[in-house]
Write a protein that holds these residues in place. Sequence first.
Motif, short mmCIF file in Angstrom:
data_model
loop_
_atom_site.label_atom_id
_atom_site.label_comp_id
_atom_site.label_asym_id
_atom_site.label_seq_id
_atom_site.Cartn_x
_atom_site.Cartn_y
_atom_site.Cartn_z
N UNK A 235 0.85 -1.19 0.00
CA UNK A 235 0.00 0.00 0.00
C UNK A 235 0.88 1.24 0.00
N UNK A 236 0.26 2.38 -0.15
CA UNK A 236 0.92 3.67 -0.08
C UNK A 236 0.44 4.41 1.16
N UNK A 237 1.27 5.26 1.74
CA UNK A 237 0.89 5.90 3.01
C UNK A 237 -0.37 6.75 2.91
N UNK A 238 -0.64 7.33 1.73
CA UNK A 238 -1.83 8.17 1.62
C UNK A 238 -3.11 7.35 1.51
N UNK A 239 -2.98 6.04 1.38
CA UNK A 239 -4.15 5.16 1.35
C UNK A 239 -4.57 4.72 2.76
N UNK A 240 -3.73 4.99 3.74
CA UNK A 240 -3.91 4.41 5.07
C UNK A 240 -4.60 5.37 6.03
N UNK A 241 -5.31 4.79 6.96
CA UNK A 241 -5.90 5.53 8.07
C UNK A 241 -5.22 5.09 9.35
N UNK A 242 -4.79 6.03 10.16
CA UNK A 242 -3.97 5.72 11.34
C UNK A 242 -4.80 5.81 12.61
N UNK A 243 -4.51 4.89 13.53
CA UNK A 243 -5.14 4.87 14.85
C UNK A 243 -4.04 4.80 15.90
N UNK A 244 -4.20 5.56 16.96
CA UNK A 244 -3.27 5.50 18.08
C UNK A 244 -3.74 4.43 19.06
N UNK A 245 -2.83 3.51 19.40
CA UNK A 245 -3.17 2.44 20.31
C UNK A 245 -1.92 2.06 21.10
N UNK A 246 -1.97 0.92 21.77
CA UNK A 246 -0.82 0.42 22.52
C UNK A 246 -0.62 -1.05 22.20
N UNK A 247 0.59 -1.52 22.44
CA UNK A 247 0.95 -2.91 22.16
C UNK A 247 0.88 -3.73 23.44
N UNK A 248 0.41 -4.97 23.34
CA UNK A 248 0.28 -5.82 24.52
C UNK A 248 1.21 -7.02 24.48
N UNK A 249 2.03 -7.16 23.44
CA UNK A 249 3.00 -8.25 23.41
C UNK A 249 4.12 -8.03 24.43
N UNK A 250 4.51 -6.78 24.61
CA UNK A 250 5.56 -6.41 25.54
C UNK A 250 4.91 -5.80 26.78
N UNK A 251 5.30 -6.28 27.97
CA UNK A 251 4.62 -5.84 29.18
C UNK A 251 4.96 -4.42 29.60
N UNK A 252 5.91 -3.77 28.96
CA UNK A 252 6.08 -2.34 29.23
C UNK A 252 5.02 -1.54 28.46
N UNK A 253 4.26 -2.19 27.59
CA UNK A 253 3.17 -1.62 26.79
C UNK A 253 3.62 -0.39 26.02
N UNK A 254 4.40 -0.58 24.95
CA UNK A 254 4.81 0.56 24.11
C UNK A 254 3.60 1.17 23.39
N UNK A 255 3.74 2.44 23.04
CA UNK A 255 2.70 3.11 22.27
C UNK A 255 2.92 2.84 20.79
N UNK A 256 1.84 2.56 20.08
CA UNK A 256 1.95 2.21 18.67
C UNK A 256 0.93 2.98 17.84
N UNK A 257 1.20 3.02 16.57
CA UNK A 257 0.27 3.56 15.57
C UNK A 257 -0.10 2.43 14.63
N UNK A 258 -1.39 2.16 14.51
CA UNK A 258 -1.87 1.09 13.65
C UNK A 258 -2.45 1.71 12.38
#
Length: 710
Positions: A235-258
């Motif tokens: 895909x191309x970046x202008x086709x994407x919609x971004x959501x702010x969330x967090x990751x649960x694989x790592x217990x420090x819970x990093x912040x991620x953009x999906x």
Amino acid sequence: MIRFSLKKASQLLGKQFQAFSTQQNLIEIFIDDVPHKVDPSATIFQACYSAGVIIPRFCYHERLAVAGNCRMCLVEVEKSPKPVAACAAQVAPGMRILTKSEKTRIARGGVMEFMLANHPLDCPICDQGGECDLQDISEQYGYGDSRHNEYKRAVEDKNFGPLVATSMNRCIHCTRCIRFSDEYAGVTELGTSGRGRNTEIGTYIDKMITSELQGNLADICPVGALTNGPYAFTSRPWELKSYDSVDVFDTIIPLIQIDTRGAEIMRVLPRIHEEVNEEWLNDKSRQAFDGLKKQRLTLPLARDAQGNFADLYWPDAIQQAAKKLQSVKGEEIVGVIGEFADCESIVALKDLLNRFDSDNFEIRGTGVPQLDADFRANYLFNSRITGIEEADVLLLVGTNPKIESPLLNSRILRATRKNNLKVFLIGPANDLTYNYVHLGNNASILDEIANGTHPFAARLKSAKLPMILTGAGVLERVDGNAIHNALKKIAQNSPVINAQQGWNGFNLLHKDVGRINALELGITARRSSVPPKVVILLGVDNNLNAQDIPKDAFVIYIGSHGDEGAYYADLILPGATYTEKNGTYVSTEGRVQTTKLVALPPSGAKSDWEILRALSEECGCALPYDSLEEVRYRIAELAPHLLKYDYIESSVLGQVALKPESSKQTISATPFRDLIDNFYMTDAISRQSVTMAKCSTAFNPHKFSTFKQL
């Protein structure tokens, strides 16, 4: 993509220079004839950014050592015979800097002309298109015509592994990848060879990069030389919609953009959070998302007499589960909380079991009772993650942070280099990317340190701000209580607990967020002496032992994948993953974060708390909430601090909680073992990920994808 656009760079540098305005020894300089007060230790580049003047760059990165080899940041300085590299030159009192002069423009244009002389015309097919620093800067400083008529150089692509795709013809030799690998990943595999047009970046000897943080190389590359391998050409970046969330694989819970396109998740990127993950992300958190859509449970399933599963309608499945719950006594019902269970689902399960007068919970796969929820200081990372940068002595007990939490390990690496942190280890002698003193792999060493008979006890007492970091797997041993008490005694007999300086260096590194969520809600693992007849598995897919589930027990499995927990199930109710619901999670340091609903769960799957709510109504004891907001009101009744997002509630009873408990149990001589066999495949989601399977084959060809039993 987190590629440090000018806006993001300005935000980061603005934070770095907030302290400058409070200092008294500021000096005055002139930027484009405008006076500014700056710190005398700042570089010209930093001073300009603090003043809001943007300077183009390629090699400079706010978190990496200064290289000064791209020369794109050239500025004119009064009385200097030639333009000066702003990233490597320090300010001086009365200095006059010109960033918009004709001399500066010509200098930058010349640098850009040299860079484009060998850069291929790949923009239409380059994955970096739309997010490329070279594109953005060349639009302003590039010339319409080139004076270079020579053939462009050709460089063979490298094989760095399945996560990073290479197109080395595009490389501009900024060396960001080399510096990141050394300073943050702790591997010295990348470097340069050759000179001039023959310069190449690679591993010299053909090999793959062996780091759990290598995906960040694609983020920091300013051109398309290193790109996100699994995402390539999708895909191309202008086709994407971004959501702010967090990751649960790592217990420090990093912040991620999906980033999504329609209903499909296309990629996961890190977000900036200085106290947690800075701007980095480990490879599993970044690439395991493709496992979200593999082998999903989409319909309720019931096991028949022959052991085969058959589809059910939701009303029939809920009715069958309700009949089983109503046919047994409360003490015969057990709820087991899985590794990715959110606070909302745990509260619903707790309230449902309480309706049946049951308080039987299991928050681990093993049956060894540990970790009381009464005192938070017993099970949290009390010094916070940023406390690693303050500590001067660190004792690792039965943990391998390199694979249990690579981002945390990166902090330790930089603390050993910048703050002279001394690391000591009791456990398997693994490669942690930094030097440490191995005290042995015998758990009885902890008793010697606690009694003061071990030489390290004196070293610990002489430290100013020592820290103990224990792996959660240690407490799952048969002698886990004795080990926990020994660690508490060590903490009390040394400056690990220093009330005068407000320091609590007694830290626990958890392996899954579900356990932390349960403890924060006041749930301690306990079972009645009566064998269970109904077992509810809430997303449990790791460390399940057949002997803990009686053969005649009816098992209800609520989960997203048909993984280990489904093998024991008599009734399967399909649930949602962390990207398919708004859930509350608590990190290993006690920081509360929330995931966001990014994509709807597959047809037929429901949020876990909604399933439990429907089940309670069918049982005739309906739970008093019908919406997410009402569930969170219920959470606030049990633990009000769980509604304070991105906040850590302090443990005021830390010293009291860390007093050793009376116990007759003794520490055995059994050595510690690694908790994780294969970093890339540790849970139901990553085990279904095609990308993680490729990584497992490439980097761990002889290891199995499971947690070891301790």
